[in-house]
Design a protein around this motif. Structure first.
Motif, short mmCIF file in Angstrom:
data_model
loop_
_atom_site.label_atom_id
_atom_site.label_comp_id
_atom_site.label_asym_id
_atom_site.label_seq_id
_atom_site.Cartn_x
_atom_site.Cartn_y
_atom_site.Cartn_z
N TYR A 67 -20.63 13.31 30.53
CA TYR A 67 -19.85 14.43 31.08
C TYR A 67 -20.41 15.78 30.64
O TYR A 67 -20.32 16.76 31.38
CB TYR A 67 -18.37 14.29 30.71
CG TYR A 67 -17.59 13.55 31.77
CD1 TYR A 67 -16.84 14.24 32.71
CD2 TYR A 67 -17.63 12.16 31.86
CE1 TYR A 67 -16.13 13.56 33.70
CE2 TYR A 67 -16.94 11.48 32.84
CZ TYR A 67 -16.19 12.19 33.76
OH TYR A 67 -15.51 11.51 34.74
N GLU A 68 -20.99 15.85 29.44
CA GLU A 68 -21.65 17.08 29.02
C GLU A 68 -22.81 17.41 29.96
O GLU A 68 -23.02 18.57 30.33
CB GLU A 68 -22.14 16.95 27.58
CG GLU A 68 -21.03 17.08 26.55
CD GLU A 68 -21.51 16.77 25.14
OE1 GLU A 68 -22.72 16.48 24.97
OE2 GLU A 68 -20.68 16.80 24.21
N LYS A 71 -15.83 23.37 36.01
CA LYS A 71 -15.77 23.00 34.59
C LYS A 71 -14.37 22.52 34.21
O LYS A 71 -14.21 21.52 33.51
CB LYS A 71 -16.18 24.19 33.71
CG LYS A 71 -17.67 24.47 33.72
CD LYS A 71 -17.98 25.69 32.86
CE LYS A 71 -19.47 26.01 32.88
NZ LYS A 71 -19.79 27.24 32.12
N LEU A 77 -21.29 18.52 33.33
CA LEU A 77 -20.73 19.87 33.25
C LEU A 77 -21.82 20.92 33.40
O LEU A 77 -21.67 21.89 34.15
CB LEU A 77 -20.02 20.06 31.91
CG LEU A 77 -18.55 19.65 31.84
CD1 LEU A 77 -18.08 19.59 30.39
CD2 LEU A 77 -17.68 20.63 32.63
N SER A 121 -21.97 22.61 37.21
CA SER A 121 -21.47 23.99 37.20
C SER A 121 -22.56 24.94 37.70
O SER A 121 -22.27 25.94 38.37
CB SER A 121 -21.00 24.39 35.80
OG SER A 121 -22.06 24.35 34.87
N THR A 125 -13.76 19.06 35.84
CA THR A 125 -14.53 18.00 35.20
C THR A 125 -14.00 17.70 33.80
O THR A 125 -13.97 16.54 33.37
CB THR A 125 -16.03 18.39 35.13
OG1 THR A 125 -16.48 18.71 36.46
CG2 THR A 125 -16.88 17.25 34.60
N THR A 126 -13.57 18.72 33.10
CA THR A 126 -12.99 18.53 31.76
C THR A 126 -11.69 17.73 31.84
O THR A 126 -11.42 16.87 30.99
CB THR A 126 -12.74 19.89 31.07
OG1 THR A 126 -13.99 20.59 30.96
CG2 THR A 126 -12.16 19.70 29.68
#
Length: 209
Positions: free
Chosen positions: A73-74, A190, A77, A81, A193-194
């Motif tokens: 996921y990092e 962001k 992101l 983005s 997704t977070t």
């Protein structure tokens, strides 16, 4: 490739569950083929991250861990983005209409309660953003994460009001793109997704109890 796709579909649909061990000979028998194409399919799925091999050379279905999910996921992101900011700058009126159509398809799938179609629409929306961004290098990097990302989306659809939360997030991203506001689009993605990440980590935590 057909064998690889079939195994992949069985993993995504939960026929082969996380941690399940797969046997080359057994799969060859099921598909009525020699072990060679099965071996190639397994190798391909290992490259995609859906199958893993342990120190004893045993093949098992990938089981998401909190650390691995965070890592992926990092990456998403950062990449997505950037992509959505480019999309807000570059999207044509036609491309914006196509994104809106995907949102309408998502709403229809939610009304029908069709989870598989909701996930497909979710994936389509994100893929359209990557495509519209026009950055082929970025697209290549995102594509490397495709199989695991789709797998996570199938898991992540579970949870209270998740379908509506996902759609609301997509609508915020879409409105920012429509306004041609790269900063707002990037921040909306962001946030969305977070939220996905937090829900997925919670689901993993509950499963480990």
């Amino acid at each position: 490739q057909q064998i690889q796709q079939t195994i992949k579909d069985r993993i995504w649909l939960g026929v082969f569950k996380p941690g399940d061990r797969l046997y080359e000979a057994q799969l060859a028998k099921q598909f009525a083929v020699s072990r060679s194409p099965v071996r190639e399919a397994i190798r391909g799925l290992m490259n995609e991250g859906l199958l893993v091999m342990d120190e004893k050379s045993q093949i098992t279905v990938y089981e998401p861990s909190a650390d691995d999910v965070r890592d992926i996921y990092e990456c998403r992101l950062s990449l997505e983005s950037t992509a959505v900011a480019l999309t807000a700058k570059r999207a044509t009126d036609q491309q914006i209409s196509e994104l809106e159509k995907t949102l309408m398809e998502t709403e229809d799938a939610i009304k029908r309660g069709d989870e598989e179609e909701i996930v497909k629409c979710n994936t389509k929306f994100h893929e359209q953003i990557i495509q519209i961004s026009g950055n082929l290098r970025l697209k290549k990097l995102v594509d490397e994460l495709h199989s695991l990302t789709y797998y996570y989306r199938l898991i992540n659809i579970k949870g209270e009001d998740r379908k509506d939360i996902i759609l609301a997030g997509h609508k915020e991203i879409f409105e920012a793109i429509k306004e041609r506001n790269p900063e707002k689009a990037s921040q909306s993605l962001k946030t969305h997704t977070t939220q996905d990440l937090e829900n997925l980590l919670q689901l993993i935590k509950e499963k480990e109890r």
